[in-house]
Design an enzyme around this catalytic site. Sequence first.
Site, PDB file in Angstrom:
ATOM      1  N   VAL A  68       0.838  -1.214   0.000  1.00 18.70           N
ATOM      2  CA  VAL A  68       0.000   0.000   0.000  1.00 18.70           C
ATOM      3  C   VAL A  68       0.869   1.258   0.000  1.00 18.70           C
ATOM      4  CG1 VAL A  68      -1.862   1.230   1.179  1.00 18.70           C
ATOM      5  CG2 VAL A  68      -1.843  -1.276   1.173  1.00 18.70           C
ATOM      6  N   LYS A 108     -13.485  -4.278  10.554  1.00 17.06           N
ATOM      7  CA  LYS A 108     -14.119  -3.323   9.636  1.00 17.06           C
ATOM      8  C   LYS A 108     -15.571  -3.057  10.049  1.00 17.06           C
ATOM      9  CE  LYS A 108     -11.061  -5.034   5.996  1.00 17.06           C
ATOM     10  NZ  LYS A 108     -10.900  -6.091   4.993  1.00 17.06           N
TER      11      LYS A 108
END
Length: 437
Positions: free
Chosen positions: A14, A205
């Site tokens: 990332v 999440k």
Amino acid sequence: MEPVKVGLLGLGTVGGGTANVLARNAEEIARRAGRGIQVTHAAAREFNAEGIQGLERIEITTDAFEVVNNPEVEIIVELIGGYSPAKELVMQAIENCKHVVTANKALIALHGNEIFEAAQKKGVMVAFEAAVAGGIPIIKAMREGLSANRIEWAAGIINGTGNFILTEMRDKGRDFDDVLAEAQALGYAEADPTIDVEGIDAAHKLTIIGSIAFGVPLQFEKTYTEGITRIEQQDVVYAGELGYRIKHLGVTRKTDKGIEMRVHPTLIPERRLIANVDGVMNAVLVKGDAVGPTLYYGAGAGSEPTASAVVADLVDVARALTTDPENRVPHLAFQPNELSDLPILEMDDVETAYYLRMQVSDKPGVMAKIAGIFADSGISIEAIQQKEPAEGETQVSLIMLSHTVLEKQMNEAIAEIEALECVMGPVMRIRMESLSG
Ligand code: HSE
């Protein structure tokens, strides 16, 4: 105007993607942000220098605290993952009055309350779009786009690895272990794949989605978490025959008694759009009272999709640098002094419908006994299917779908059924959701 100076912690998948997107789209990003956004410093132990653009303009160190303590850096991007030293670095950045962008779902789900409180005291922003569903701007949508609504519920496929496994099991009849090995080889899975398949990644999440939906503090420890490791090929097939798909869903719902927060395999009608989200893709369905159901779909992981969310956060922070901290979008969508203490419900108090599969003796009276237990427990049966026994077999599979029932009631009925002599082994139970608007 001078570009905003960014310090990147981590130059892996990332981090590298973030540097590349910022370099490749620098002009468009500056036109949007009102000034350039430039990675000036980075910390990394190992990285693939060939795959990262603009490295020559970045001062690189192995000591992440050096970047966090550098007075030139205005925004810290934390892409190290895990709890430590990620938490210490983020807290130190906040202490140094730097804004933070992070993709670290575990950190936000477990320590977000403390981090946001510290950030609020210092008047800095902590942005975490990349922490939930990778490149899908779900935080932005829920926190800003849906701010007119009372959110009623949200349900998401928020782990790409789990969705890839279930999709391959259904489409190709492959076994769980075989597909998991491929997901690992393709780089979708977490370093420890149990975090994916046991639902922990999805629970991180969902914890964040639930807090933003209902304005409650982050409470990961109260999020019910069940993985997909028990799902068998036959369940995928039977679900399909009944018009359903099995998806590993995170579900949060506001009820009169409190808030449901649960991650578990779920049968959903195959005609729903979300039932057709396959492979590593993610999707989140959010139901608002004014807007109705809304669906957000996209890549939940990967270098540039996740970088897309990180860079969008950087643009937001760059735009808001000069704004009064009191007038920024609150971390959890609701003003910090307006968070509610609505309880998170125990699973026993959650109501859902169920798919049940049991192995029973193929003899008269068995179906009546089982139906009797359901009747005595006040559980209404929606459908029953008995599979034909294989040649020479004396046992058959019985599939039942129930109407909505309290989990506690269903647990008691299942215990009674499992105690019957004519029922072999444990009853397989998968919750069902209609996800109707
Ligand atoms: N392991 C995660 C997934 C990566 O499979 O979705 C993104 O959080």
